[in-house]
Design a protein around this motif. Structure first.
Motif, mmCIF file in Angstrom:
data_model
loop_
_atom_site.group_PDB
_atom_site.id
_atom_site.type_symbol
_atom_site.label_atom_id
_atom_site.label_comp_id
_atom_site.label_asym_id
_atom_site.label_seq_id
_atom_site.Cartn_x
_atom_site.Cartn_y
_atom_site.Cartn_z
ATOM 1 N N TYR A 275 4.633 4.616 9.217
ATOM 2 C CA TYR A 275 6.035 4.203 9.119
ATOM 3 C C TYR A 275 6.354 3.679 7.721
ATOM 4 C CZ TYR A 275 10.478 1.958 10.125
ATOM 5 O OH TYR A 275 11.798 1.579 10.100
ATOM 6 N N ALA A 276 5.466 2.836 7.193
ATOM 7 C CA ALA A 276 5.710 2.245 5.874
ATOM 8 C C ALA A 276 5.787 3.319 4.793
ATOM 9 C CB ALA A 276 4.611 1.242 5.545
ATOM 10 N N ALA B 115 1.563 1.536 11.632
ATOM 11 C CA ALA B 115 1.983 0.715 10.491
ATOM 12 C C ALA B 115 2.055 1.492 9.178
ATOM 13 C CB ALA B 115 1.037 -0.476 10.341
ATOM 14 N N PHE B 116 0.978 2.169 8.818
ATOM 15 C CA PHE B 116 0.945 2.845 7.524
ATOM 16 C C PHE B 116 1.813 4.099 7.513
ATOM 17 C CE2 PHE B 116 -2.938 0.287 7.460
ATOM 18 C CZ PHE B 116 -2.819 -0.317 6.222
ATOM 19 N N TYR C 231 0.840 -1.199 0.000
ATOM 20 C CA TYR C 231 0.000 0.000 0.000
ATOM 21 C C TYR C 231 0.877 1.252 0.000
ATOM 22 C CZ TYR C 231 -3.674 3.253 1.457
ATOM 23 O OH TYR C 231 -4.556 4.298 1.526
ATOM 24 N N ALA C 232 1.946 1.231 0.805
ATOM 25 C CA ALA C 232 2.857 2.369 0.868
ATOM 26 C C ALA C 232 3.514 2.611 -0.485
ATOM 27 C CB ALA C 232 3.907 2.146 1.945
ATOM 28 N N GLU C 233 3.939 1.530 -1.139
ATOM 29 C CA GLU C 233 4.556 1.680 -2.453
ATOM 30 C C GLU C 233 3.581 2.306 -3.446
ATOM 31 O OE1 GLU C 233 5.742 -2.292 -3.288
ATOM 32 O OE2 GLU C 233 7.593 -2.164 -2.117
ATOM 33 N N LYS D 197 13.349 5.430 0.822
ATOM 34 C CA LYS D 197 14.016 4.406 0.009
ATOM 35 C C LYS D 197 13.963 4.776 -1.478
ATOM 36 C CE LYS D 197 13.922 -0.609 -0.860
ATOM 37 N NZ LYS D 197 13.241 -1.891 -0.524
ATOM 38 N N PRO E 207 7.493 0.918 14.664
ATOM 39 C CA PRO E 207 6.705 0.242 13.632
ATOM 40 C C PRO E 207 5.972 -0.998 14.132
ATOM 41 C CG PRO E 207 9.029 -0.240 13.338
ATOM 42 C CD PRO E 207 8.942 0.778 14.443
ATOM 43 N N TRP F 74 9.194 5.226 5.242
ATOM 44 C CA TRP F 74 10.318 4.378 4.865
ATOM 45 C C TRP F 74 10.382 4.203 3.348
ATOM 46 C CZ3 TRP F 74 14.777 2.238 5.774
ATOM 47 C CH2 TRP F 74 15.182 1.109 5.065
ATOM 48 N N THR F 75 9.223 3.933 2.735
ATOM 49 C CA THR F 75 9.184 3.739 1.286
ATOM 50 C C THR F 75 9.569 5.025 0.560
ATOM 51 O OG1 THR F 75 7.424 2.098 1.575
ATOM 52 C CG2 THR F 75 7.726 2.997 -0.635
#
Length: 383
Positions: free
Chosen positions: A272-273, A269-270, A2-4, A280, A263, A276-277
């Protein structure tokens, strides 16, 4: 996954619109003819502030009209039922709702009848904040309905034409004042997750003051909130506009804050993700660290956070058929001079609403910065 998806949507969608937009040229707002205070000025008595960094303990002077160089009084203004001025020589479109238009290079609020409107606002009007205040008001006015009717008439007679907060639903029913409605989006969502922190005005949250704007549930929550709060008023011409929150997080180190929450906490959850994404993808590193955060990336991430926030809010408003203006989230602190925030806001808001404390006159640089990166007109909603 989902984050991506949402990072990809940002980088291959709104990113170009936000950061590709040119900066807006500002006018020379430097003060002119500033003279030594004389008897023609009004002297405000000292305000003993408990805020040590504020310069509120010095004597402050307010300019009287009689001291303005080159000013000649014209005819008294004549007003329509919404408070718009009918004898300025400016005429806009009569759309049936408040909106903005540019005339002679200046952006104006235009009222439902097409007349220019200058918002002179009262931030909070309510029956009372305590039982004693409630009772005192009821003793004088009889009923809550009569209180709001009488108060709105008194305010209108004194030259105040807009109410920003307080019990806006009761005030809008009187038909005497334009009113900005409050929705309460991320602040209410976070409170529902038991993440709200009381700060005496600004919204603040547990877990590094991060906002859960990337939660899929936030989308559903805002849609339901707009349907409940806003939709019943979409045809009301006295609604000046809607603001979705008040003074929500604005820290310059927002990206660092999102990357350093725990996390393993499901509620993070969402958030942090997404952070991070984002890091990255933007660094191109398989395992970036907080040391890879640059000033530019921090601003980009703030724009990413607020683009998500504004997209969710305005998407829900569009679905509900809202016809009134969107007034953003009454910014404060770092968001007043954050290029990332201002560029994101410019894609969605009709007017920037800003709370300016620290003295009776905002910094010229602050005003120019807000316009340079948003291109939007500004209303001061607290000062």
């Amino acid at each position: 996954g989902y984050a991506e998806k949402i990072v990809d949507e940002w980088l291959n969608g709104d990113y170009d619109a936000v950061f590709g937009a040119p900066a807006h040229e500002t006018v020379n707002l430097s003060p002119v003819d500033i003279t030594t205070p004389t008897g023609d000025y009004t002297i405000r008595s000292d305000w003993k502030s408990s805020t040590p960094t504020a310069k509120w303990n010095s004597r402050v002077y307010a300019r009287a009209i009689s001291t303005l160089t080159g000013y000649t009084a014209g005819a008294l203004s004549e007003y329509d039922q919404y408070g718009g001025i009918t004898n300025t020589g400016i005429k806009g479109q009569a759309t049936g709702f408040f909106h903005t238009e540019k005339h002679g290079g200046r952006i104006y609020i235009i009222d439902p009848l097409g007349n220019p409107f200058f918002a002179v606002g009262m931030n909070t009007v309510e029956l009372g904040a305590t039982d004693n205040q409630d009772q005192a008001a009821l003793d004088k006015y009889g009923t809550a309905e009569n209180f709001y009717k009488s108060i709105s008439e008194e305010l209108r007679a004194s030259g105040i034409n807009t109410v920003w907060g307080g019990e806006w639903k009761e005030l809008i029913a009187t038909g005497n004042l334009s009113t900005a409605g409050s929705i309460g989006c991320i602040s209410s969502y976070m409170s529902g997750l038991s993440l709200g922190v009381s700060t005496g005005g600004s919204a603040a949250f547990l877990h590094n003051n991060t906002m859960n704007v990337f939660d899929p549930d936030f989308v559903t929550f805002v849609r339901n909130k707009v349907d409940t709060v806003v939709k019943p008023y979409v045809d009301n011409p006295y609604i000046l506009g809607w603001y979705s929150d008040n003074e929500i997080p604005s820290e310059e180190d927002m990206l660092y804050r999102y990357l350093t929450i725990d996390p393993s906490e499901p509620v993070n959850a969402f958030s942090y993700a997404a952070a991070w994404t984002f890091l990255k993808v933007r660094t191109g590193k398989a395992n970036p660290t907080t040391d890879d955060i640059t000033t530019a990336l921090a601003e980009e991430f703030k724009a990413f956070v607020y683009d998500r926030y504004f997209r969710v809010v305005t998407g829900a408003m569009d679905e509900a058929g809202v016809k009134q203006m969107y007034l953003g989230n009454r910014i404060h602190s770092e968001n007043r001079t954050s290029e990332g925030y201002l560029r994101a806001a410019s894609q969605y808001v009709d007017i920037l609403t800003v709370n300016l404390y620290g003295g009776p006159e905002p910094s010229i640089d602050t005003i120019e910065y807000m316009y340079q990166y948003s291109g939007k007109p500004i209303i001061v909603t607290e000062f």
